[in-house]
Design a protein around this motif. Structure first.
Motif, PDB file in Angstrom:
ATOM      1  N   SER A 205       0.823  -1.208   0.000  1.00 21.93           N
ATOM      2  CA  SER A 205       0.000   0.000   0.000  1.00 21.93           C
ATOM      3  C   SER A 205       0.857   1.258   0.000  1.00 21.93           C
ATOM      4  N   LEU A 206       1.913   1.256   0.812  1.00 22.07           N
ATOM      5  CA  LEU A 206       2.774   2.438   0.878  1.00 22.07           C
ATOM      6  C   LEU A 206       3.576   2.618  -0.408  1.00 22.07           C
ATOM      7  N   ILE A 207       3.984   1.504  -1.018  1.00 25.30           N
ATOM      8  CA  ILE A 207       4.730   1.603  -2.276  1.00 25.30           C
ATOM      9  C   ILE A 207       3.817   2.028  -3.416  1.00 25.30           C
ATOM     10  N   PHE A 208       2.756   1.268  -3.658  1.00 19.14           N
ATOM     11  CA  PHE A 208       1.879   1.556  -4.793  1.00 19.14           C
ATOM     12  C   PHE A 208       1.145   2.886  -4.617  1.00 19.14           C
ATOM     13  N   GLY A 209       0.911   3.284  -3.356  1.00 20.94           N
ATOM     14  CA  GLY A 209       0.269   4.563  -3.097  1.00 20.94           C
ATOM     15  C   GLY A 209       1.201   5.750  -3.191  1.00 20.94           C
ATOM     16  N   GLY A 210       2.498   5.488  -3.392  1.00 23.19           N
ATOM     17  CA  GLY A 210       3.458   6.564  -3.587  1.00 23.19           C
ATOM     18  C   GLY A 210       3.898   7.285  -2.327  1.00 23.19           C
ATOM     19  N   ILE A 211       3.655   6.700  -1.171  1.00 23.96           N
ATOM     20  CA  ILE A 211       4.000   7.378   0.082  1.00 23.96           C
ATOM     21  C   ILE A 211       5.513   7.510   0.221  1.00 23.96           C
ATOM     22  N   PHE A 212       6.249   6.439  -0.061  1.00 20.21           N
ATOM     23  CA  PHE A 212       7.710   6.521   0.028  1.00 20.21           C
ATOM     24  C   PHE A 212       8.265   7.503  -1.004  1.00 20.21           C
ATOM     25  N   GLU A 213       7.614   7.599  -2.150  1.00 27.84           N
ATOM     26  CA  GLU A 213       8.073   8.508  -3.199  1.00 27.84           C
ATOM     27  C   GLU A 213       7.867   9.958  -2.764  1.00 27.84           C
ATOM     28  N   ARG A 214       6.745  10.229  -2.110  1.00 29.86           N
ATOM     29  CA  ARG A 214       6.435  11.587  -1.680  1.00 29.86           C
ATOM     30  C   ARG A 214       7.197  11.984  -0.424  1.00 29.86           C
ATOM     31  N   LEU A 215       7.596  10.996   0.384  1.00 27.50           N
ATOM     32  CA  LEU A 215       8.263  11.281   1.656  1.00 27.50           C
ATOM     33  C   LEU A 215       9.559  10.459   1.761  1.00 27.50           C
ATOM     34  N   PRO A 216      10.579  10.825   1.014  1.00 25.47           N
ATOM     35  CA  PRO A 216      11.810  10.030   1.029  1.00 25.47           C
ATOM     36  C   PRO A 216      12.507  10.004   2.388  1.00 25.47           C
ATOM     37  N   ALA A 217      12.206  10.956   3.266  1.00 29.91           N
ATOM     38  CA  ALA A 217      12.844  10.980   4.587  1.00 29.91           C
ATOM     39  C   ALA A 217      12.109  10.125   5.613  1.00 29.91           C
ATOM     40  N   LEU A 218      10.956   9.548   5.234  1.00 31.99           N
ATOM     41  CA  LEU A 218      10.183   8.724   6.168  1.00 31.99           C
ATOM     42  C   LEU A 218      10.939   7.424   6.452  1.00 31.99           C
ATOM     43  N   ARG A 219      11.116   7.125   7.739  1.00 29.04           N
ATOM     44  CA  ARG A 219      11.881   5.938   8.146  1.00 29.04           C
ATOM     45  C   ARG A 219      10.917   4.903   8.724  1.00 29.04           C
ATOM     46  N   VAL A 220      10.650   3.851   7.937  1.00 35.33           N
ATOM     47  CA  VAL A 220       9.651   2.846   8.298  1.00 35.33           C
ATOM     48  C   VAL A 220      10.309   1.482   8.432  1.00 35.33           C
ATOM     49  N   ASN A 221       9.942   0.779   9.500  1.00 28.56           N
ATOM     50  CA  ASN A 221      10.374  -0.592   9.737  1.00 28.56           C
ATOM     51  C   ASN A 221       9.133  -1.481   9.755  1.00 28.56           C
ATOM     52  N   PHE A 222       9.204  -2.621   9.083  1.00 28.74           N
ATOM     53  CA  PHE A 222       8.081  -3.547   9.034  1.00 28.74           C
ATOM     54  C   PHE A 222       8.397  -4.781   9.873  1.00 28.74           C
ATOM     55  N   ALA A 223       7.473  -5.139  10.757  1.00 29.84           N
ATOM     56  CA  ALA A 223       7.661  -6.257  11.674  1.00 29.84           C
ATOM     57  C   ALA A 223       7.728  -7.586  10.926  1.00 29.84           C
ATOM     58  N   HIS A 224       8.303  -8.573  11.611  1.00 32.77           N
ATOM     59  CA  HIS A 224       8.338  -9.959  11.134  1.00 32.77           C
ATOM     60  C   HIS A 224       8.963 -10.059   9.750  1.00 32.77           C
ATOM     61  N   ALA A 225      10.072  -9.351   9.574  1.00 36.42           N
ATOM     62  CA  ALA A 225      10.848  -9.388   8.325  1.00 36.42           C
ATOM     63  C   ALA A 225      10.037  -8.960   7.106  1.00 36.42           C
ATOM     64  N   GLY A 226       9.051  -8.104   7.338  1.00 36.61           N
ATOM     65  CA  GLY A 226       8.215  -7.650   6.229  1.00 36.61           C
ATOM     66  C   GLY A 226       7.132  -8.630   5.841  1.00 36.61           C
ATOM     67  N   TRP A 326      17.610   3.605  11.701  1.00 40.03           N
ATOM     68  CA  TRP A 326      16.146   3.710  11.665  1.00 40.03           C
ATOM     69  C   TRP A 326      15.641   4.701  12.705  1.00 40.03           C
ATOM     70  N   LEU A 327      16.211   4.650  13.899  1.00 38.10           N
ATOM     71  CA  LEU A 327      15.762   5.505  15.003  1.00 38.10           C
ATOM     72  C   LEU A 327      16.465   6.856  15.034  1.00 38.10           C
ATOM     73  N   ASN A 328      17.434   7.054  14.144  1.00 34.98           N
ATOM     74  CA  ASN A 328      18.179   8.320  14.073  1.00 34.98           C
ATOM     75  C   ASN A 328      18.891   8.609  15.393  1.00 34.98           C
ATOM     76  N   LEU A 329      19.619   7.597  15.881  1.00 34.87           N
ATOM     77  CA  LEU A 329      20.359   7.706  17.133  1.00 34.87           C
ATOM     78  C   LEU A 329      21.838   7.407  16.910  1.00 34.87           C
ATOM     79  N   GLN A 330      22.663   7.827  17.851  1.00 36.16           N
ATOM     80  CA  GLN A 330      24.091   7.548  17.809  1.00 36.16           C
ATOM     81  C   GLN A 330      24.434   6.451  18.821  1.00 36.16           C
ATOM     82  N   LYS A 331      25.406   5.647  18.462  1.00 35.59           N
ATOM     83  CA  LYS A 331      25.831   4.538  19.323  1.00 35.59           C
ATOM     84  C   LYS A 331      26.327   5.057  20.677  1.00 35.59           C
ATOM     85  N   GLU A 332      26.889   6.253  20.692  1.00 41.90           N
ATOM     86  CA  GLU A 332      27.451   6.806  21.928  1.00 41.90           C
ATOM     87  C   GLU A 332      26.414   6.927  23.037  1.00 41.90           C
TER      88      GLU A 332
END
Length: 335
Positions: A205-226, A326-332
């Motif tokens: 839905s997110l791919i075919f609906g163009g959401i990733f295309e419209r929001l390239p900075a959106l950081r999405v993780n899908f559970a259970h290996a997608g 994904w979380l935009n964090l630093q290891k430190e």
């Protein structure tokens, strides 16, 4: 080696009686029927039994220590989403659950990160709670694979994703409200078959609906290996190519172009499948995940990954680098 479990669930030890408070609905409440265990009740119906590791943060830290895993990304159990409820009531529930997770981060900053739940059925309230959760220290949100049967590409949800991108809040998409659930109760099929399909539904839905295309900075993780998305990417790609009149109606970019543009967790229960996922995604787009503390999860917290023929960089990526990105964090933060 630092290990960050990107997919875990937690509840407060005590839940309000929301059905009495709101005057309707089969909201979840807890029946602490014996020491160290509780029944999750959906109204008067039994939903699931949980143990102390579903709410006790110190018990969880001790159990994670057995598998040399230091950090848990905690979010609520999807049955708590309550998208079916009146929006303001769902907001009340969300705030209670989110404040609890924020308190974990405050008390155990080296052990817990948090994802919020928000009232997705009301765009304005959802964004309001998203903004509040960023202020109280949560790293993102967990949402369902559909919202009251609406796919995630629907325009009403776009402002929420747009706010996530602008606020740099990560998104975990977890299967829930499974298609066909009522007609396939036998053999636990909603969890075994419905959940992987639901996750594939969300990715598509997110791919075919163009959401990733419209929001390239959106950081999405899908559970259970997608779910079943990556194993069926060939079929999706072929459908896009042979019937663009049906598939490519909102986004002309082929689905294979999005491999590596989002994250998936490592919950495959199968080293061969994880090898395949890594080939498609790359190790910087696969996060360690467990679905802890539930038995259908990987309760050995990725121990099988150590037995795989992976180089040190790949293991470091899965164990922490991918989650940090994904979380935009630093290891430190955890040193």
């Amino acid at each position: 080696m630092l290990k960050i479990d990107s997919h875990t669930h937690i509840l407060p030890e005590k839940l309000p009686d929301w059905a009495r408070k709101f005057g309707y609905g089969d909201f979840i409440h807890l029946d602490h029927h014996r020491s160290g265990a509780a029944r999750m009740m959906r109204g008067s119906q039994f939903f699931r039994e949980i143990n102390e590791n579903a709410w006790n943060p110190e018990v969880r830290i001790q159990e994670y220590h057995r598998y040399r895993t230091q950090v848990q990304v905690a979010c609520t159990i999807p049955v708590m989403f309550s998208y079916w409820a009146k929006p303001l009531d769902c907001l009340d529930i969300s705030q209670y659950l989110n404040d609890h997770i924020a308190s974990l981060i405050y008390r155990y900053p080296k052990n817990y990160l948090g994802l919020a739940t928000i009232p997705m059925q009301d765009t304005d309230l959802a964004i309001q709670e998203l903004e509040r959760c960023r202020e109280i220290g949560l790293q993102g949100i967990q949402i369902g694979s559909n919202i009251n049967d609406l796919n995630l590409h629907e325009e009403r949800f776009f402002p929420i994703f747009e706010a996530c991108a602008s606020l740099e809040m990560a998104v975990l998409i977890h299967p829930w409200n499974m298609m066909g659930e009522k007609s396939m109760q036998r053999y636990w099929l909603p969890w075994l078959v419905g959940m992987p399909a639901e996750t594939a539904r969300a990715v598509a839905s997110l791919i075919f609906g163009g959401i990733f295309e419209r929001l390239p900075a959106l950081r999405v993780n899908f559970a259970h290996a997608g779910g079943s998305f990556l194993p069926t990417i060939g079929r999706l790609q072929h459908g896009f190519e042979c019937r663009p009149d049906l598939v490519a109606i909102d986004n002309p970019v082929a689905p294979k172009n999005y491999l590596g543009r989002f994250w998936v967790d490592s919950v495959t229960h199968d080293p061969l499948l994880l090898e395949y996922v890594l080939k498609l995604q790359g190790s910087m787009r696969v996060t360690l995940g467990s679905d802890y503390p539930f038995p259908l999860g990987d309760l050995e917290i990725g121990s099988f990954i150590d037995t795989m023929n992976l180089d040190t960089k790949q293991k470091e990526d899965i164990f922490h680098n991918a989650a940090l990105a994904w979380l935009n964090l630093q290891k430190e933060r955890f040193e």
